[in-house]
Enzyme design. Structure first.
Site, PDB file in Angstrom:
ATOM      1  N   LYS A 192       0.850  -1.191   0.000  1.00  0.00           N
ATOM      2  CA  LYS A 192       0.000   0.000   0.000  1.00  0.00           C
ATOM      3  C   LYS A 192       0.882   1.237   0.000  1.00  0.00           C
ATOM      4  O   LYS A 192       1.596   1.505   0.971  1.00  0.00           O
ATOM      5  CB  LYS A 192      -0.913   0.047   1.229  1.00  0.00           C
ATOM      6  CG  LYS A 192      -1.954   1.161   1.061  1.00  0.00           C
ATOM      7  CD  LYS A 192      -2.676   1.508   2.336  1.00  0.00           C
ATOM      8  CE  LYS A 192      -2.010   2.603   3.101  1.00  0.00           C
ATOM      9  NZ  LYS A 192      -1.876   3.891   2.401  1.00  0.00           N
ATOM     10  N   GLY A 244       6.862   4.831   8.338  1.00  0.00           N
ATOM     11  CA  GLY A 244       5.969   5.981   8.508  1.00  0.00           C
ATOM     12  C   GLY A 244       6.151   6.605   9.865  1.00  0.00           C
ATOM     13  O   GLY A 244       7.219   6.478  10.481  1.00  0.00           O
ATOM     14  N   SER A 245       5.107   7.236  10.350  1.00  0.00           N
ATOM     15  CA  SER A 245       5.234   8.012  11.584  1.00  0.00           C
ATOM     16  C   SER A 245       5.280   7.114  12.818  1.00  0.00           C
ATOM     17  O   SER A 245       4.780   5.989  12.805  1.00  0.00           O
ATOM     18  CB  SER A 245       4.055   8.972  11.694  1.00  0.00           C
ATOM     19  OG  SER A 245       2.860   8.230  11.733  1.00  0.00           O
ATOM     20  N   THR A 246       5.858   7.649  13.869  1.00  0.00           N
ATOM     21  CA  THR A 246       6.002   6.890  15.121  1.00  0.00           C
ATOM     22  C   THR A 246       4.632   6.557  15.709  1.00  0.00           C
ATOM     23  O   THR A 246       4.423   5.453  16.218  1.00  0.00           O
ATOM     24  CB  THR A 246       6.852   7.705  16.119  1.00  0.00           C
ATOM     25  OG1 THR A 246       8.083   7.999  15.460  1.00  0.00           O
ATOM     26  CG2 THR A 246       7.143   6.932  17.386  1.00  0.00           C
ATOM     27  N   GLY A 249       3.215   3.712  13.842  1.00  0.00           N
ATOM     28  CA  GLY A 249       4.048   2.553  14.164  1.00  0.00           C
ATOM     29  C   GLY A 249       3.629   1.936  15.496  1.00  0.00           C
ATOM     30  O   GLY A 249       3.552   0.717  15.631  1.00  0.00           O
ATOM     31  N   GLU A 266       9.980   1.245  10.577  1.00  0.00           N
ATOM     32  CA  GLU A 266      10.969   2.307  10.332  1.00  0.00           C
ATOM     33  C   GLU A 266      10.228   3.607  10.581  1.00  0.00           C
ATOM     34  O   GLU A 266       9.324   3.949   9.813  1.00  0.00           O
ATOM     35  CB  GLU A 266      11.451   2.286   8.891  1.00  0.00           C
ATOM     36  CG  GLU A 266      12.224   1.050   8.511  1.00  0.00           C
ATOM     37  CD  GLU A 266      12.636   1.083   7.053  1.00  0.00           C
ATOM     38  OE1 GLU A 266      13.715   0.594   6.743  1.00  0.00           O
ATOM     39  OE2 GLU A 266      11.869   1.607   6.223  1.00  0.00           O
ATOM     40  N   CYS A 300      13.224  11.077   7.081  1.00  0.00           N
ATOM     41  CA  CYS A 300      13.186  10.528   8.450  1.00  0.00           C
ATOM     42  C   CYS A 300      14.487  10.798   9.186  1.00  0.00           C
ATOM     43  O   CYS A 300      14.490  11.104  10.365  1.00  0.00           O
ATOM     44  CB  CYS A 300      12.900   9.037   8.405  1.00  0.00           C
ATOM     45  SG  CYS A 300      14.069   8.122   7.406  1.00  0.00           S
ATOM     46  N   GLU A 403       9.452  15.966  15.812  1.00  0.00           N
ATOM     47  CA  GLU A 403       9.850  15.849  14.407  1.00  0.00           C
ATOM     48  C   GLU A 403       8.966  16.798  13.595  1.00  0.00           C
ATOM     49  O   GLU A 403       7.744  16.615  13.538  1.00  0.00           O
ATOM     50  CB  GLU A 403       9.654  14.407  13.929  1.00  0.00           C
ATOM     51  CG  GLU A 403      10.075  14.209  12.480  1.00  0.00           C
ATOM     52  CD  GLU A 403       9.749  12.818  11.945  1.00  0.00           C
ATOM     53  OE1 GLU A 403       8.655  12.306  12.243  1.00  0.00           O
ATOM     54  OE2 GLU A 403      10.588  12.255  11.224  1.00  0.00           O
TER      55      GLU A 403
HETATM   56  P1  NAD Z   1       2.100   7.971   8.263  1.00  0.00           P
HETATM   57  O1  NAD Z   1       2.439   7.109   9.417  1.00  0.00           O
HETATM   58  O2  NAD Z   1       1.001   8.929   8.398  1.00  0.00           O
HETATM   59  O3  NAD Z   1       1.745   7.079   6.975  1.00  0.00           O
HETATM   60  C1  NAD Z   1       2.602   6.072   6.487  1.00  0.00           C
HETATM   61  C2  NAD Z   1       1.775   5.018   5.786  1.00  0.00           C
HETATM   62  O4  NAD Z   1       0.952   4.378   6.759  1.00  0.00           O
HETATM   63  C3  NAD Z   1       0.822   5.577   4.740  1.00  0.00           C
HETATM   64  O5  NAD Z   1       0.741   4.666   3.676  1.00  0.00           O
HETATM   65  C4  NAD Z   1      -0.512   5.641   5.487  1.00  0.00           C
HETATM   66  O6  NAD Z   1      -1.633   5.562   4.668  1.00  0.00           O
HETATM   67  C5  NAD Z   1      -0.410   4.412   6.376  1.00  0.00           C
HETATM   68  N1  NAD Z   1      -1.221   4.442   7.589  1.00  0.00           N
HETATM   69  C6  NAD Z   1      -1.723   5.522   8.237  1.00  0.00           C
HETATM   70  N2  NAD Z   1      -2.432   5.135   9.326  1.00  0.00           N
HETATM   71  C7  NAD Z   1      -2.371   3.783   9.356  1.00  0.00           C
HETATM   72  C8  NAD Z   1      -2.881   2.793  10.241  1.00  0.00           C
HETATM   73  N3  NAD Z   1      -3.598   3.121  11.311  1.00  0.00           N
HETATM   74  N4  NAD Z   1      -2.618   1.487   9.985  1.00  0.00           N
HETATM   75  C9  NAD Z   1      -1.874   1.143   8.910  1.00  0.00           C
HETATM   76  N5  NAD Z   1      -1.372   2.029   8.030  1.00  0.00           N
HETATM   77  C10 NAD Z   1      -1.594   3.335   8.256  1.00  0.00           C
HETATM   78  O7  NAD Z   1       3.471   8.674   7.876  1.00  0.00           O
HETATM   79  P2  NAD Z   1       3.719   9.703   6.685  1.00  0.00           P
HETATM   80  O8  NAD Z   1       3.232  11.023   7.141  1.00  0.00           O
HETATM   81  O9  NAD Z   1       3.239   9.149   5.395  1.00  0.00           O
HETATM   82  O10 NAD Z   1       5.309   9.683   6.612  1.00  0.00           O
HETATM   83  C11 NAD Z   1       6.106  10.489   7.361  1.00  0.00           C
HETATM   84  C12 NAD Z   1       6.708   9.736   8.526  1.00  0.00           C
HETATM   85  O11 NAD Z   1       7.438   8.605   8.056  1.00  0.00           O
HETATM   86  C13 NAD Z   1       7.699  10.563   9.289  1.00  0.00           C
HETATM   87  O12 NAD Z   1       7.515  10.419  10.680  1.00  0.00           O
HETATM   88  C14 NAD Z   1       9.057   9.982   8.870  1.00  0.00           C
HETATM   89  O13 NAD Z   1      10.067  10.198   9.807  1.00  0.00           O
HETATM   90  C15 NAD Z   1       8.713   8.545   8.703  1.00  0.00           C
HETATM   91  N6  NAD Z   1       9.680   7.867   7.826  1.00  0.00           N
HETATM   92  C16 NAD Z   1      10.578   6.981   8.389  1.00  0.00           C
HETATM   93  C17 NAD Z   1      11.551   6.373   7.593  1.00  0.00           C
HETATM   94  C18 NAD Z   1      12.538   5.408   8.197  1.00  0.00           C
HETATM   95  O14 NAD Z   1      13.203   4.705   7.436  1.00  0.00           O
HETATM   96  N7  NAD Z   1      12.681   5.355   9.504  1.00  0.00           N
HETATM   97  C19 NAD Z   1      11.614   6.673   6.246  1.00  0.00           C
HETATM   98  C20 NAD Z   1      10.698   7.584   5.710  1.00  0.00           C
HETATM   99  C21 NAD Z   1       9.735   8.171   6.518  1.00  0.00           C
END
Ligand code: NAD
Length: 457
Positions: A192, A244-246, A249, A266, A300, A403
């Site tokens: 996704k 994605g976001s903490t 996660g 991550e 990130c 962040e």
């Molecule tokens: P996000 O967590 O909002 O979304 C990431 C993904 O998760 C999207 O596809 C979103 O649709 C999905 N998602 C959202 N809610 C969900 C849920 N409840 N269950 C399952 N999936 C869900 O993050 P974002 O705003 O898209 O990305 C930015 C964040 O990602 C920042 O915090 C950044 O630091 C982090 N990031 C980390 C790394 C790493 O390698 N550590 C790399 C890139 C980005």
């Protein structure tokens, strides 16, 4: 303008990359996309659609299907059915598919780069020279590993259909990090992409079809967080790989805690960038420009917390401001831009709110003073944010701890090495760190003391 004037000002002329190739591809698809399940394109049974826009001008690019429960079920079923056969292929056979994907990515690299820039707002310089070439390398690289799997990792076996959920900041690159190794190792995938940036993943699915990847080996479901949540809670997915976001996660960790699903997370970061007084300051400043303004700071492991030794702080901040003033911010398709657009208005608002809080907390702000482009569609502010620097920041303040995920650098000073380490480790994250010093002993002394590793603490 006269040539002599150009020599005096050294002003850049516009150098736009044409969007035509991507627009043609969108037109071929009538700007409407379904889901890619079991090697076929299908409409979402949910009947819902959402749009993906170009953040550089606010214009809609395409309508995207929103996968609901029965769509996710169908994708997982396809991945589960395809798994035994895919797993039983020899490494060499799987490598041929990965190699073919790499070749096709390479062949269409310009289309991928332009499409990524239009969907995400990141500069064409980055997609063309960094993201897409790295994507291609990943597929070549893992086609190599697929062949070496048996000899190098004899005890590792494929686990089954895996769910992969990725963010918007490096859309295709994140896809390649996740998809290439999973397929190489014999797993099948349901992916996704983020709701803001589905286009290059859709183009990738098309390429899977073109190279004849067996149906069900790679499935693509588009949609918002709820679609991701359906994947997380699906009992037939053997693993969730999430970037994605903490906060999300944490939710995923809770949701999978009492299951036997494997999990990779991550997450976010607020990484320190430490400059000691004996550093080569000009190099450090160039490093800093890449660390925090690359990809509009939406990285990130961005070096978003500058820790600079007090004895050189004034000099560093002074030179940094001069360097910041020279950054070029504007149309991401212009080849000479350093920074493009922020992913979406809501993210820009979030950055602005955090910056306002920083001002309220008493930190001093300095911002790039150039003219930001307008939103062509709404004739209002474009989705751009100026490179921003905070000084006089207290280590406990919100901007030092949260962040921001935008082009905002917060800086603090330190006197001793111990203080630098303490400030660096004063964070809820721990993703990355960098140390700038000409003294190798100093650097090797400090580096192991920094608490940074990937994943959720
Ligand atoms: P996000 O967590 O909002 O979304 C990431 C993904 O998760 C999207 O596809 C979103 O649709 C999905 N998602 C959202 N809610 C969900 C849920 N409840 N269950 C399952 N999936 C869900 O993050 P974002 O705003 O898209 O990305 C930015 C964040 O990602 C920042 O915090 C950044 O630091 C982090 N990031 C980390 C790394 C790493 O390698 N550590 C790399 C890139 C980005």
């Amino acid at each position: 303008m006269e040539i002599t004037e150009i020599f005096e000002t050294m002003e850049y002329s516009p150098a736009p990359e044409s969007p035509d190739l991507a627009l043609e591809w969108l037109k071929e698809h009538k700007s409407k996309f379904g889901l890619f399940i079991n090697g076929k394109w299908c409409k979402a049974k949910s009947g819902k659609v959402f749009s993906t826009d170009n953040p550089a001008n606010g214009k809609k690019l395409a309508s995207i299907s929103e996968a609901g429960k029965s769509d996710v079920d169908a994708a997982v079923r396809a991945a589960k059915l395809a798994f035994p056969k895919w797993k039983s292929l020899s490494g060499h056979e799987r490598a041929r598919y990965l190699y073919a994907l790499a070749r096709q990515l390479q062949k269409h690299s310009r289309l991928f780069a332009v499409l990524e820039t239009m969907d995400n707002g990141k500069t064409i310089r980055e997609t063309r020279d960094i993201d897409i070439p790295l994507v291609i390398r990943h597929f070549y690289h893992h086609s190599g590993w697929a062949q070496l799997l048996e000899s190098e990792f004899p005890e590792h076996i494929a686990i089954g259909p895996v769910g992969q959920i990725i963010p918007w900041n490096f859309p295709l690159l994140m896809l390649s990090w996740k998809v290439a190794p999973a397929l190489a190792a014999g797993n099948t995938v349901v992916l996704k992409p983020a709701e803001y940036t589905p286009l290059t993943a859709l183009l990738f699915a098309e390429i899977c079809s073109q190279v004849g990847l067996p149906p069900g080996v790679f499935n693509l479901v588009t949609g918002p967080g709820q679609t991701g949540s359906l994947m997380v809670n699906h009992s037939d997915l053997k693993k969730i790989a999430f970037t994605g976001s903490t906060d999300v996660g944490r939710l995923i960790r809770e949701a999978t805690a009492d299951t036997d699903k494997k999990l990779t997370l991550e997450l976010g970061g607020k990484s320190p960038f430490i400059i000691f007084e004996d550093a080569d300051l000009d190099s450090a400043i160039e490093g800093l420009v890449d660390a925090i303004w690359f990809n509009q700071g939406q990285v990130c492991c961005a070096g978003s917390r500058l820790l600079v030794q007090e004895s050189v702080a004034e000099k560093v901040i002074d030179r940094l401001k001069k360097r910041m003033a020279k950054l070029r911010v504007g149309d991401p398709l212009d080849k000479s831009m350093d920074m493009g657009a922020i992913i979406a208005p809501i993210q820009k608002e979030r950055i602005q709110n955090l910056v306002d809080q920083g001002k309220k907390e008493g930190a001093a702000i300095w911002q790039w003073e150039g003219k930001l482009p307008q939103n062509a569609e709404k004739k209002g502010d474009g989705c751009y944010f100026p490179p921003t620097l905070f000084t006089n920041v207290s280590p406990a303040s919100i901007i030092a701890q949260t962040e921001i995920f935008g082009p905002v650098l917060v800086s603090m000073t330190f006197r001793t090495t111990d203080e630098a380490v303490m400030l660096a480790n004063n964070s809820a994250y721990g993703l990355a760190a960098s140390v700038w010093s000409e003294n190798i002993n100093q650097a090797l002394h400090v580096a192991p003391k920094l608490k940074c590793r990937r994943g959720l603490d």
